[in-house]
Design an enzyme around this catalytic site. Structure first.
Site, PDB file in Angstrom:
ATOM      1  N   LYS A  55      -8.336  48.510 -21.980  1.00  0.00           N
ATOM      2  CA  LYS A  55      -8.686  49.884 -22.373  1.00  0.00           C
ATOM      3  C   LYS A  55     -10.103  50.268 -21.940  1.00  0.00           C
ATOM      4  O   LYS A  55     -10.343  51.422 -21.606  1.00  0.00           O
ATOM      5  CB  LYS A  55      -8.444  50.150 -23.860  1.00  0.00           C
ATOM      6  N   ARG A 109      -9.169  52.613 -35.280  1.00  0.00           N
ATOM      7  CA  ARG A 109      -8.511  51.303 -35.373  1.00  0.00           C
ATOM      8  C   ARG A 109      -7.644  51.241 -36.629  1.00  0.00           C
ATOM      9  O   ARG A 109      -6.838  50.340 -36.766  1.00  0.00           O
ATOM     10  CB  ARG A 109      -9.540  50.175 -35.490  1.00  0.00           C
ATOM     11  N   ARG A 159     -13.233  37.929 -18.409  1.00  0.00           N
ATOM     12  CA  ARG A 159     -13.980  39.143 -18.773  1.00  0.00           C
ATOM     13  C   ARG A 159     -15.484  38.893 -18.866  1.00  0.00           C
ATOM     14  O   ARG A 159     -15.939  37.927 -19.459  1.00  0.00           O
ATOM     15  CB  ARG A 159     -13.467  39.682 -20.106  1.00  0.00           C
ATOM     16  N   ARG A 216     -18.858  38.072 -23.624  1.00  0.00           N
ATOM     17  CA  ARG A 216     -19.027  38.606 -24.979  1.00  0.00           C
ATOM     18  C   ARG A 216     -18.947  37.451 -25.969  1.00  0.00           C
ATOM     19  O   ARG A 216     -18.135  36.554 -25.796  1.00  0.00           O
ATOM     20  CB  ARG A 216     -17.904  39.603 -25.287  1.00  0.00           C
ATOM     21  N   ARG A 225      -8.657  38.630 -33.718  1.00  0.00           N
ATOM     22  CA  ARG A 225      -8.727  40.060 -33.401  1.00  0.00           C
ATOM     23  C   ARG A 225      -7.361  40.599 -33.010  1.00  0.00           C
ATOM     24  O   ARG A 225      -6.986  41.708 -33.386  1.00  0.00           O
ATOM     25  CB  ARG A 225      -9.736  40.309 -32.260  1.00  0.00           C
TER      26      ARG A 225
HETATM   27  P1  AMP Z   1     -14.172  46.363 -28.889  1.00  0.00           P
HETATM   28  O1  AMP Z   1     -15.288  46.401 -27.900  1.00  0.00           O
HETATM   29  O2  AMP Z   1     -13.424  47.652 -28.984  1.00  0.00           O
HETATM   30  O3  AMP Z   1     -13.255  45.188 -28.658  1.00  0.00           O
HETATM   31  O4  AMP Z   1     -14.834  46.141 -30.327  1.00  0.00           O
HETATM   32  C1  AMP Z   1     -15.632  44.998 -30.621  1.00  0.00           C
HETATM   33  C2  AMP Z   1     -15.833  44.857 -32.117  1.00  0.00           C
HETATM   34  O5  AMP Z   1     -16.546  46.011 -32.608  1.00  0.00           O
HETATM   35  C3  AMP Z   1     -14.561  44.804 -32.953  1.00  0.00           C
HETATM   36  O6  AMP Z   1     -14.006  43.494 -33.023  1.00  0.00           O
HETATM   37  C4  AMP Z   1     -15.084  45.278 -34.314  1.00  0.00           C
HETATM   38  O7  AMP Z   1     -15.823  44.259 -34.950  1.00  0.00           O
HETATM   39  C5  AMP Z   1     -16.071  46.375 -33.917  1.00  0.00           C
HETATM   40  N1  AMP Z   1     -15.425  47.712 -33.807  1.00  0.00           N
HETATM   41  C6  AMP Z   1     -15.277  48.453 -32.667  1.00  0.00           C
HETATM   42  N2  AMP Z   1     -14.624  49.600 -32.918  1.00  0.00           N
HETATM   43  C7  AMP Z   1     -14.345  49.584 -34.253  1.00  0.00           C
HETATM   44  C8  AMP Z   1     -13.656  50.469 -35.110  1.00  0.00           C
HETATM   45  N3  AMP Z   1     -13.122  51.624 -34.672  1.00  0.00           N
HETATM   46  N4  AMP Z   1     -13.553  50.125 -36.419  1.00  0.00           N
HETATM   47  C9  AMP Z   1     -14.087  49.003 -36.900  1.00  0.00           C
HETATM   48  N5  AMP Z   1     -14.733  48.099 -36.135  1.00  0.00           N
HETATM   49  C10 AMP Z   1     -14.859  48.365 -34.818  1.00  0.00           C
END
Ligand code: AMP
Length: 222
Positions: free
Chosen positions: A14, A89, A128, A163, A174
């Site tokens: 995404k 989310r 990644r 990351r 996750r």
């Molecule tokens: P991502 O880069 O989208 O994979 O997000 C990395 C981390 O950021 C996630 O595992 C959550 O800990 C936090 N995070 C990102 N977006 C959200 C969201 N909409 N709600 C809650 N936590 C989030």
């Protein structure tokens, strides 16, 4: 105004698709994960508070993440639309966002759900990389999104790093967490008639073409 949301399990692409859509439609790419990682990198008060949560792969509480997003969406560059990557989310987040849309008299027309098999997603995750400075994402195992020079960001020349939450244990957590939250969210947008499910394990350009085709068939006028 073109607003769109991309939702997917971790490592389904995404971030890559959002960036390409942002470039194609000349609207900002807003990744809640990137905003949070930037706060951590800058060691802000918020960054220090959320570091552990992000590293463990747990979701931030709905109110906090919405406040962070809200202040980003109020910026001038969002007035012609944006690509939302990683938000909402949860169903609660979707409802908070709907209230915001009502207040600002905007709407959302496209919610793209990128599906992917867990094993394929994990294979992708192994390659990644993100930029330690500007958060741009790459994958050294996928030709189309490899950095031009190994371990160097195409955009700003900084080092590429892994990351901290891209390890097997956190990935599994996750992925599972995502699956428990996603069904109500998918149903919510399905009932609104704006959910489009796309297979995320195909080639980057094939997935991108499918998304663009859906948008081009729609009416972008409001
Ligand atoms: P991502 O880069 O989208 O994979 O997000 C990395 C981390 O950021 C996630 O595992 C959550 O800990 C936090 N995070 C990102 N977006 C959200 C969201 N909409 N709600 C809650 N936590 C989030």
């Amino acid at each position: 105004m073109i607003n769109m949301i991309l939702i997917s399990p971790p490592s389904a692409g995404k971030g890559t698709q959002s960036k390409m859509l942002s470039e194609k439609f000349k609207i900002p790419h807003i990744s809640t994960g990137s905003i949070l990682r930037e706060e951590i990198n800058k060691k802000t008060e918020l960054g220090t508070k959320i570091k552990d949560t992000i590293e463990r792969g747990i979701l931030l509480d709905d109110k906090t993440i919405f406040e962070i997003l809200h202040s980003r969406l109020m910026k001038e560059d969002c007035k012609n639309g944006y690509v939302l990557d990683g938000f909402p989310r949860t169903l609660k987040q979707a409802k908070l966002y709907d209230e915001f849309l009502k207040e600002t008299k905007e709407n959302i027309k496209y919610v793209f759900y990128l599906s992917i098999d867990k094993n394929i997603a994990y294979e992708r995750l192994k390659g990644r990389l993100i930029c330690s400075n500007c958060q741009a994402t790459y994958n050294e195992l996928i030709e189309e999104v490899k950095p031009i020079v190994n371990d160097v960001c195409n955009e700003c020349g900084s080092n590429l790093i892994k990351r901290v939450d891209d390890n097997y244990e956190v990935f599994i957590k996750r992925f599972e967490l995502f699956l428990t939250e996603i069904e109500p969210l998918k149903n919510y947008y399905k009932e609104k008639g704006i959910l489009y499910e796309i297979e995320g394990s195909e080639k980057v350009m094939d997935t991108f073409s499918k998304i663009v085709q859906i948008i081009n068939c729609g009416d972008l006028s409001d």
